[in-house]
Enzyme design. Structure first.
Site, PDB file in Angstrom:
ATOM      1  N   LYS A 207       0.836  -1.211   0.000  1.00 33.81           N
ATOM      2  CA  LYS A 207       0.000   0.000   0.000  1.00 33.81           C
ATOM      3  C   LYS A 207       0.872   1.263   0.000  1.00 33.81           C
ATOM      4  O   LYS A 207       0.644   2.210  -0.758  1.00 33.81           O
ATOM      5  CB  LYS A 207      -0.908  -0.017   1.239  1.00 33.81           C
ATOM      6  CG  LYS A 207      -1.603   1.278   1.534  1.00 33.81           C
ATOM      7  CD  LYS A 207      -2.657   1.612   0.501  1.00 33.81           C
ATOM      8  CE  LYS A 207      -3.042   3.068   0.563  1.00 33.81           C
ATOM      9  NZ  LYS A 207      -4.201   3.389  -0.224  1.00 33.81           N
ATOM     10  N   CYS A 261      -3.259  11.019   1.411  1.00 33.71           N
ATOM     11  CA  CYS A 261      -2.615   9.728   1.175  1.00 33.71           C
ATOM     12  C   CYS A 261      -1.237   9.895   0.559  1.00 33.71           C
ATOM     13  O   CYS A 261      -0.232   9.540   1.154  1.00 33.71           O
ATOM     14  CB  CYS A 261      -3.504   8.912   0.246  1.00 33.71           C
ATOM     15  SG  CYS A 261      -5.194   8.889   0.839  1.00 33.71           S
TER      16      CYS A 261
HETATM   17  N1  SAJ Z   1      -1.584  14.979  -8.864  1.00 39.75           N
HETATM   18  C1  SAJ Z   1      -0.746  15.732  -9.682  1.00 39.75           C
HETATM   19  N2  SAJ Z   1      -0.415  15.261 -10.914  1.00 39.75           N
HETATM   20  C2  SAJ Z   1      -0.892  14.072 -11.385  1.00 39.75           C
HETATM   21  C3  SAJ Z   1      -1.732  13.295 -10.551  1.00 39.75           C
HETATM   22  C4  SAJ Z   1      -2.057  13.781  -9.299  1.00 39.75           C
HETATM   23  O1  SAJ Z   1      -0.291  16.819  -9.300  1.00 39.75           O
HETATM   24  O2  SAJ Z   1      -0.568  13.712 -12.511  1.00 39.75           O
HETATM   25  C5  SAJ Z   1      -1.920  15.483  -7.533  1.00 39.75           C
HETATM   26  C6  SAJ Z   1      -3.411  15.757  -7.345  1.00 39.75           C
HETATM   27  O3  SAJ Z   1      -3.769  17.009  -7.860  1.00 39.75           O
HETATM   28  C7  SAJ Z   1      -3.561  15.666  -5.838  1.00 39.75           C
HETATM   29  C8  SAJ Z   1      -2.557  14.568  -5.471  1.00 39.75           C
HETATM   30  O4  SAJ Z   1      -1.662  14.479  -6.569  1.00 39.75           O
HETATM   31  O5  SAJ Z   1      -3.171  16.872  -5.214  1.00 39.75           O
HETATM   32  C9  SAJ Z   1      -3.174  13.215  -5.217  1.00 39.75           C
HETATM   33  O6  SAJ Z   1      -4.233  12.955  -6.129  1.00 39.75           O
HETATM   34  P1  SAJ Z   1      -4.511  11.527  -6.785  1.00 39.75           P
HETATM   35  O7  SAJ Z   1      -5.758  11.637  -7.578  1.00 39.75           O
HETATM   36  O8  SAJ Z   1      -3.316  11.041  -7.512  1.00 39.75           O
HETATM   37  O9  SAJ Z   1      -4.677  10.535  -5.539  1.00 39.75           O
HETATM   38  P2  SAJ Z   1      -5.573  10.564  -4.181  1.00 39.75           P
HETATM   39  O10 SAJ Z   1      -4.738  11.119  -3.078  1.00 39.75           O
HETATM   40  O11 SAJ Z   1      -6.913  11.163  -4.406  1.00 39.75           O
HETATM   41  O12 SAJ Z   1      -5.767   8.951  -3.954  1.00 39.75           O
HETATM   42  C10 SAJ Z   1      -4.608   8.135  -3.850  1.00 39.75           C
HETATM   43  C11 SAJ Z   1      -4.753   6.975  -4.865  1.00 39.75           C
HETATM   44  N3  SAJ Z   1      -3.476   6.255  -4.975  1.00 39.75           N
HETATM   45  C12 SAJ Z   1      -2.875   6.010  -6.171  1.00 39.75           C
HETATM   46  O13 SAJ Z   1      -3.335   6.405  -7.214  1.00 39.75           O
HETATM   47  C13 SAJ Z   1      -1.620   5.209  -6.136  1.00 39.75           C
HETATM   48  C14 SAJ Z   1      -5.872   6.034  -4.410  1.00 39.75           C
HETATM   49  O14 SAJ Z   1      -5.937   4.904  -5.260  1.00 39.75           O
HETATM   50  C15 SAJ Z   1      -5.636   5.586  -2.952  1.00 39.75           C
HETATM   51  O15 SAJ Z   1      -6.687   4.747  -2.494  1.00 39.75           O
HETATM   52  C16 SAJ Z   1      -5.611   6.826  -2.089  1.00 39.75           C
HETATM   53  O16 SAJ Z   1      -4.511   7.646  -2.508  1.00 39.75           O
HETATM   54  C17 SAJ Z   1      -5.426   6.368  -0.643  1.00 39.75           C
HETATM   55  O17 SAJ Z   1      -6.432   6.333   0.097  1.00 39.75           O
HETATM   56  O18 SAJ Z   1      -4.325   5.973  -0.265  1.00 39.75           O
END
Ligand code: SAJ
Length: 411
Positions: A207, A261
């Site tokens: 995880k 996360c």
């Molecule tokens: N972000 C970027 N650039 C990108 C992708 C994301 O800047 O290309 C930023 C987003 O804007 C945000 C942050 O990263 O600020 C996180 O966003 P996210 O959509 O990537 O992820 P979370 O935090 O909403 O959810 C994550 C997910 N993990 C992965 O994709 C590996 C989700 O599957 C998990 O269940 C969740 O964390 C968790 O609960 O751990």
């Protein structure tokens, strides 16, 4: 007696408890906040997630989901409580106090044969610690192997939780093979994807690895965006071109990484192996430095105005959600409000009043009106409505586009 007792009714515990209930399991949801317990017993929700209200209402109306302030006997306990971390003397330390108190509360009602599952994202070794905490409470009545323990991390994406809860593959990592198998059988009740069994420590690290992988890759994109700013190159065009290579898939830069996360979990690896986790730590630092970079860009571009009016588009931690917690965009808006005072306008289509930290310090306006009044437009979140804004309204404005929402913006 209940089939399942879910401890912690937040973003993970509530959908999990509800989906089990709609599949016919008798579920007790436990939360230490009385208001949360009351809200759920009324069939309502205290958090935002598309369609969660419908699921919870159905679960409560079926009579299969009730909420209470303390655990009651059940054959399975699922712990889904927060696992934050704090920085202390240059170290990052995980705070397992919620997991510990949830485990000790289970001890009061636990009986031989119960399955105890940790869903909260946790440092390696936490499932073993749960067993120790439980045994400290019950060693006079029970033997070590009277209980089954497993770590079954969630991996659902905020905004798409209900779909991903059912369709994502899962990991069931037991302290024993029997515990892994029992946990696997349990999640098969609603999970239509594959469930892989392993040991608890591998499940814990898996995880953390998933979110660290994402953090490192976002850091690469954010670092590139800062390099491009120095070299005066459009990072969006650069990434689009580089991604045409068959084995390159660069993620998108942004104003920083938010949420509960991705910006947290890598620290659990760093704190366990500080000497080894060099890349993971650096990625965290790069992502954490991005908001300051954006603020510096705004300051630089604002120099030529005597009293600049600045519009920040978006406060949420990512696109198309209303969650402002741990949001780099909110952090940037707060800092800009401190510098430019009430000449700051914020636009966030998902809220109807300013968050407390911006109350009296900025104004909340619809995007088109804000842009009309602004000298500088800072795009912080690529919400759908912002993408649809007519480009011509940005003419004559200084635009700082941290998400590449408007073609040709610089991160
Ligand atoms: N972000 C970027 N650039 C990108 C992708 C994301 O800047 O290309 C930023 C987003 O804007 C945000 C942050 O990263 O600020 C996180 O966003 P996210 O959509 O990537 O992820 P979370 O935090 O909403 O959810 C994550 C997910 N993990 C992965 O994709 C590996 C989700 O599957 C998990 O269940 C969740 O964390 C968790 O609960 O751990």
């Amino acid at each position: 007696m209940f089939d399942i007792c879910v401890i912690g009714l937040g973003y993970i515990g509530l959908p999990t408890a509800s989906i089990f209930a709609t599949k016919g399991k008798k579920v007790l949801g436990v939360d230490v906040i009385q208001r949360v317990v009351d809200t759920i017993n009324e069939g309502r929700i205290h958090i935002e997630e598309p369609d969660l209200d419908i699921l919870v209402r159905a679960a409560v109306q079926s009579g299969n989901l009730t909420a209470a302030i303390a655990p009651q006997p059940a054959s399975t306990f699922i712990v889904a409580v927060p696992t934050p971390f704090h920085h202390e003397n240059g170290n990052t330390l995980p705070d397992l106090s919620f997991v510990e108190s949830a485990t000790r509360s289970i001890a009061k009602v636990a009986k031989k044969g119960d399955l105890i599952i940790l869903e909260s994202t946790s440092p390696v070794g936490t499932t073993e610690k749960m067993k120790e905490w439980l045994m400290e409470e019950v060693s006079s009545q029970f033997q070590e192997d009277d209980f089954l323990f497993a770590h079954c991390p969630e991996r659902i994406l905020p905004g798409q939780m209900l779909k991903e809860l059912v369709t994502n593959d899962r990991i069931a990592g037991g302290l024993t093979p029997e515990a892994s198998e029992k946990a696997k059988e349990l999640y098969e009740v609603f999970c239509s994807a594959e469930i892989f069994t392993t040991d608890a420590r591998t499940a814990e690290l898996a995880k953390l690895t998933e979110n660290s992988y994402r953090d490192v890759n976002i850091a690469f994109a954010n670092e590139l965006s800062m390099i491009c700013d120095s070299l005066n190159i459009d990072v969006w065009e650069l990434i689009k071109l580089a991604n045409r290579h068959p084995r390159v898939k660069i993620l998108q830069p942004g104003p920083g990484v938010g949420g509960h996360c991705i910006a947290v979990d890598p620290w659990f690896i760093v704190s366990a192996c500080p000497e080894r986790a060099r890349l993971i730590r650096t990625a965290r630092e790069v992502n954490d430095s991005k908001p300051e970079h954006v603020i510096a860009q705004v300051k630089e571009r604002a120099e030529r105005f005597r009293k600049p009016v600045i519009a920040c588009l978006g406060l949420a931690f990512k696109a198309n959600v209303d969650d402002l917690r741990e949001s780099p965009s909110l952090h940037i808006a707060e800092k800009l409000a401190a510098i430019y005072g009430s000449d700051l306008i914020v636009c966030e289509p998902h809220i109807d009043k300013l968050p407390k930290c911006l109350e009296g310090k900025a104004t909340l306006e619809p995007a088109e009106e804000a842009i009309k009044r602004a000298d500088i437009v800072v795009l912080l979140v690529d919400h759908k409505p912002f993408k649809k804004l007519p480009k011509r309204i940005l003419d004559q404005r200084v635009v700082i586009d941290t998400r590449g929402c408007f073609a040709g913006g610089g991160a």
